[in-house]
Design an enzyme around this catalytic site. Structure first.
Site, PDB file in Angstrom:
ATOM      1  N   SER A 119       0.806  -1.205   0.063  1.00 17.17           N
ATOM      2  CA  SER A 119       0.087  -0.036  -0.078  1.00 17.17           C
ATOM      3  C   SER A 119       0.731   1.233   0.001  1.00 17.17           C
ATOM      4  O   SER A 119       0.386   2.214  -0.370  1.00 17.17           O
ATOM      5  CB  SER A 119      -0.960  -0.115   1.256  1.00 17.17           C
ATOM      6  OG  SER A 119       0.001  -0.097   2.439  1.00 17.17           O
ATOM      7  N   ASN A 144       7.403  -8.319   2.204  1.00 18.79           N
ATOM      8  CA  ASN A 144       8.003  -6.721   2.308  1.00 18.79           C
ATOM      9  C   ASN A 144       7.225  -6.220   3.478  1.00 18.79           C
ATOM     10  O   ASN A 144       7.863  -5.226   4.109  1.00 18.79           O
ATOM     11  CB  ASN A 144       7.613  -5.918   0.860  1.00 18.79           C
ATOM     12  CG  ASN A 144       7.637  -4.551   0.995  1.00 18.79           C
ATOM     13  OD1 ASN A 144       8.912  -3.815   1.241  1.00 18.79           O
ATOM     14  ND2 ASN A 144       6.774  -3.772   1.263  1.00 18.79           N
ATOM     15  N   SER A 169      17.138  -6.087   6.225  1.00 17.98           N
ATOM     16  CA  SER A 169      17.512  -4.512   6.488  1.00 17.98           C
ATOM     17  C   SER A 169      18.706  -4.730   6.837  1.00 17.98           C
ATOM     18  O   SER A 169      19.427  -5.536   7.391  1.00 17.98           O
ATOM     19  CB  SER A 169      16.671  -3.930   7.748  1.00 17.98           C
ATOM     20  OG  SER A 169      17.282  -2.773   8.155  1.00 17.98           O
ATOM     21  N   TYR A 217      13.560  -5.222  16.255  1.00 20.50           N
ATOM     22  CA  TYR A 217      13.324  -4.922  14.795  1.00 20.50           C
ATOM     23  C   TYR A 217      14.654  -5.531  14.062  1.00 20.50           C
ATOM     24  O   TYR A 217      14.583  -6.487  13.132  1.00 20.50           O
ATOM     25  CB  TYR A 217      13.278  -3.498  14.339  1.00 20.50           C
ATOM     26  CG  TYR A 217      13.318  -3.170  12.993  1.00 20.50           C
ATOM     27  CD1 TYR A 217      12.004  -3.367  12.007  1.00 20.50           C
ATOM     28  CD2 TYR A 217      14.397  -2.656  12.262  1.00 20.50           C
ATOM     29  CE1 TYR A 217      12.365  -3.080  10.737  1.00 20.50           C
ATOM     30  CE2 TYR A 217      14.565  -2.292  10.891  1.00 20.50           C
ATOM     31  CZ  TYR A 217      13.058  -2.670  10.150  1.00 20.50           C
ATOM     32  OH  TYR A 217      13.170  -1.999   8.783  1.00 20.50           O
ATOM     33  N   ALA A 244      16.655  -7.853  15.375  1.00 16.65           N
ATOM     34  CA  ALA A 244      16.341  -9.330  15.341  1.00 16.65           C
ATOM     35  C   ALA A 244      15.565 -10.043  14.422  1.00 16.65           C
ATOM     36  O   ALA A 244      15.658 -11.008  13.772  1.00 16.65           O
ATOM     37  CB  ALA A 244      15.960  -9.418  16.756  1.00 16.65           C
ATOM     38  N   LYS A 283      14.858  -8.972  11.448  1.00 15.21           N
ATOM     39  CA  LYS A 283      15.484  -8.895  10.240  1.00 15.21           C
ATOM     40  C   LYS A 283      16.519  -9.755  10.082  1.00 15.21           C
ATOM     41  O   LYS A 283      16.950 -10.251   8.975  1.00 15.21           O
ATOM     42  CB  LYS A 283      16.135  -7.314   9.666  1.00 15.21           C
ATOM     43  CG  LYS A 283      14.585  -6.242   9.807  1.00 15.21           C
ATOM     44  CD  LYS A 283      13.922  -6.623   8.712  1.00 15.21           C
ATOM     45  CE  LYS A 283      12.539  -5.846   8.583  1.00 15.21           C
ATOM     46  NZ  LYS A 283      11.626  -6.156   7.753  1.00 15.21           N
ATOM     47  N   ILE A 296      15.966   4.202   3.136  1.00 12.68           N
ATOM     48  CA  ILE A 296      15.175   4.450   1.855  1.00 12.68           C
ATOM     49  C   ILE A 296      14.345   5.551   2.187  1.00 12.68           C
ATOM     50  O   ILE A 296      13.784   5.342   3.302  1.00 12.68           O
ATOM     51  CB  ILE A 296      14.748   3.112   1.359  1.00 12.68           C
ATOM     52  CG1 ILE A 296      15.562   2.004   1.202  1.00 12.68           C
ATOM     53  CG2 ILE A 296      14.189   3.694   0.153  1.00 12.68           C
ATOM     54  CD1 ILE A 296      16.874   2.350   0.231  1.00 12.68           C
TER      55      ILE A 296
HETATM   56  N1  LIG Z   1      12.468   2.470   4.519  1.00 16.02           N
HETATM   57  C1  LIG Z   1      13.549   1.892   4.712  1.00 16.02           C
HETATM   58  O1  LIG Z   1      14.707   2.533   5.059  1.00 16.02           O
HETATM   59  C2  LIG Z   1      13.926   0.325   5.028  1.00 16.02           C
HETATM   60  C3  LIG Z   1      15.163   0.081   5.211  1.00 16.02           C
HETATM   61  C4  LIG Z   1      15.452  -1.249   5.479  1.00 16.02           C
HETATM   62  C5  LIG Z   1      14.370  -2.415   5.554  1.00 16.02           C
HETATM   63  N2  LIG Z   1      13.022  -1.784   5.279  1.00 16.02           N
HETATM   64  C6  LIG Z   1      12.153  -2.740   5.306  1.00 16.02           C
HETATM   65  O2  LIG Z   1      11.252  -2.690   4.182  1.00 16.02           O
HETATM   66  C7  LIG Z   1      10.017  -2.959   4.217  1.00 16.02           C
HETATM   67  C8  LIG Z   1       8.962  -1.528   3.767  1.00 16.02           C
HETATM   68  O3  LIG Z   1       9.324  -0.773   4.421  1.00 16.02           O
HETATM   69  P1  LIG Z   1       8.624   0.639   4.057  1.00 16.02           P
HETATM   70  O4  LIG Z   1       9.691   1.595   4.262  1.00 16.02           O
HETATM   71  O5  LIG Z   1       8.312   0.858   2.648  1.00 16.02           O
HETATM   72  O6  LIG Z   1       7.448   0.696   5.116  1.00 16.02           O
HETATM   73  P2  LIG Z   1       6.003   1.688   5.138  1.00 16.02           P
HETATM   74  O7  LIG Z   1       6.292   2.797   4.119  1.00 16.02           O
HETATM   75  O8  LIG Z   1       5.967   1.967   6.431  1.00 16.02           O
HETATM   76  O9  LIG Z   1       4.986   0.588   4.952  1.00 16.02           O
HETATM   77  C9  LIG Z   1       4.849  -0.659   5.522  1.00 16.02           C
HETATM   78  C10 LIG Z   1       3.939  -1.561   4.665  1.00 16.02           C
HETATM   79  O10 LIG Z   1       3.746  -2.840   5.518  1.00 16.02           O
HETATM   80  C11 LIG Z   1       2.490  -2.894   5.936  1.00 16.02           C
HETATM   81  N3  LIG Z   1       1.888  -3.243   7.317  1.00 16.02           N
HETATM   82  C12 LIG Z   1       2.207  -2.477   8.303  1.00 16.02           C
HETATM   83  N4  LIG Z   1       1.507  -3.096   9.602  1.00 16.02           N
HETATM   84  C13 LIG Z   1       0.943  -4.181   9.029  1.00 16.02           C
HETATM   85  C14 LIG Z   1       0.221  -5.262   9.741  1.00 16.02           C
HETATM   86  N5  LIG Z   1      -0.018  -4.967  11.089  1.00 16.02           N
HETATM   87  N6  LIG Z   1      -0.237  -6.289   8.875  1.00 16.02           N
HETATM   88  C15 LIG Z   1      -0.038  -6.093   7.504  1.00 16.02           C
HETATM   89  N7  LIG Z   1       0.811  -5.273   6.919  1.00 16.02           N
HETATM   90  C16 LIG Z   1       1.143  -4.245   7.631  1.00 16.02           C
HETATM   91  C17 LIG Z   1       1.824  -1.661   5.596  1.00 16.02           C
HETATM   92  O11 LIG Z   1       0.382  -1.575   5.408  1.00 16.02           O
HETATM   93  P3  LIG Z   1      -0.826  -0.475   5.772  1.00 16.02           P
HETATM   94  O12 LIG Z   1      -0.725   0.422   5.071  1.00 16.02           O
HETATM   95  O13 LIG Z   1      -2.176  -1.381   5.782  1.00 16.02           O
HETATM   96  O14 LIG Z   1      -0.514  -0.359   7.300  1.00 16.02           O
HETATM   97  C18 LIG Z   1       2.636  -0.935   4.564  1.00 16.02           C
HETATM   98  O15 LIG Z   1       2.109  -1.615   3.258  1.00 16.02           O
HETATM   99  C19 LIG Z   1       9.745  -3.058   5.530  1.00 16.02           C
HETATM  100  O16 LIG Z   1       9.881  -4.669   5.787  1.00 16.02           O
HETATM  101  C20 LIG Z   1      10.990  -2.678   6.335  1.00 16.02           C
HETATM  102  O17 LIG Z   1      11.448  -3.167   7.447  1.00 16.02           O
HETATM  103  C21 LIG Z   1      12.802  -0.600   5.187  1.00 16.02           C
END
Ligand SMILES: NC(=O)c1ccc[n+]([C@@H]2O[C@H](COP(=O)([O-])OP(=O)(O)OC[C@H]3O[C@@H](n4cnc5c(N)ncnc54)[C@H](OP(=O)(O)O)[C@@H]3O)[C@@H](O)[C@H]2O)c1
Length: 241
Positions: free
Chosen positions: A12, A80, A132, A145, A147, A149, A183
């Site tokens: 989303s 993801n 991550s 978090y 742990a 990852k 990111i």
């Molecule tokens: N951004 C970074 O710098 C970064 C770095 C390293 C790793 N990551 C990893 O990359 C992935 C995506 O990160 P992002 O930055 O794009 O995060 P984000 O913008 O916060 O989006 C998180 C996504 O996870 C879903 N989600 C959250 N709570 C949930 C729940 N209870 N049940 C089901 N789905 C749920 C959300 O859906 P809803 O909209 O319904 O809440 C949303 O689609 C994550 O696993 C994160 O740990 C991100």
């Protein structure tokens, strides 16, 4: 020709949304978020399959529905969806700990379990688990978090080996983790300014990454161009280590 089917969880917003935009021309997409209302954009032709992964019953129902509706034709899964609640472990409420374990680790494990059953029968399939950089380096105030990852990287390496161990003939099941650095998404939006400045100084590229830069790696890993890459963790972090 039928397009190959790919499930993207957490589609989303942020990385998941960028991945769905990158893949939609080539693949038939199953998009997940915690609820249908979370989506402000849905790639045309995609199907929705939603569940709150913090709720074990919803996770079980999600996996059953995935197998029932897409079991014969699933090509790949991008695990993801993820959350972080940054706090010293000493002060972290148990509810936050449970949420991070359930959403970030248990849900991908159960989805991998479902997908591996399908892929073993088809002798083909790809799983990408979104890890991550902190899963490798650790990070203060992100102990749980980090742990989860680290767990995803170990899960991916193990499943790649398991696919080989359970197949006498050859197969083309590939399992990876991808470890982004910082990111630009909602998740990094909430980092306090003084920490952002500190991180920027540490990143050789001197900038945060874009969601498109991670989505491009996912596109590559799903393609035949990556057919000899398996069981490894791919860093996308601008040189930060
Ligand atoms: N951004 C970074 O710098 C970064 C770095 C390293 C790793 N990551 C990893 O990359 C992935 C995506 O990160 P992002 O930055 O794009 O995060 P984000 O913008 O916060 O989006 C998180 C996504 O996870 C879903 N989600 C959250 N709570 C949930 C729940 N209870 N049940 C089901 N789905 C749920 C959300 O859906 P809803 O909209 O319904 O809440 C949303 O689609 C994550 O696993 C994160 O740990 C991100």
């Amino acid at each position: 020709m039928n397009k190959k089917k790919v499930l993207i969880t957490g589609a989303s917003r942020g990385l998941g949304l960028a991945i769905s935009k990158k893949l939609s021309a080539e693949y038939s997409l199953i998009l997940h978020a915690s609820s249908p209302e979370s989506f402000t954009h849905i790639e045309p032709g995609s199907q929705l399959l939603c569940a709150d992964f913090a709720d074990p019953e919803q996770l079980t129902a999600f996996c059953k529905q995935l197998k029932k509706e897409h079991g014969d034709s699933l090509y790949a899964v991008v695990n993801n969806a993820g959350v972080t609640f940054d706090k010293s472990l000493i002060y972290q409420p148990e509810d936050d700990i449970d949420k991070m374990l359930n959403i970030n680790l248990k849900a991908p494990i159960m989805i991998c379990k479902t997908a591996m059953k399908i892929f073993n029968l088809n002798k083909t399939g790809v799983i990408i688990n979104m890890s991550s950089i902190v899963g490798e380096t650790g990070n203060a105030f992100q102990a749980v978090y980090a742990a989860t990852k680290a767990g995803l990287a170990a899960l991916s390496r193990s499943l790649a080996q398991e696919a080989a161990a359970t197949s006498d003939e050859g197969h083309s099941i590939r399992v990876f983790s991808v470890s982004p650095g910082f990111i630009e998404t909602d998740m990094t939006q909430s980092i306090p300014e003084q920490f952002k400045e500190k991180y920027l100084k540490m990143i050789p590229a001197k900038r945060f990454g874009s969601t498109d830069e991670v989505a491009g790696i996912i596109e590559f890993l799903l393609s035949d161009k990556a057919s000899y890459i398996n069981g490894t963790n791919i860093h996308v972090n601008g040189g930060l280590l």
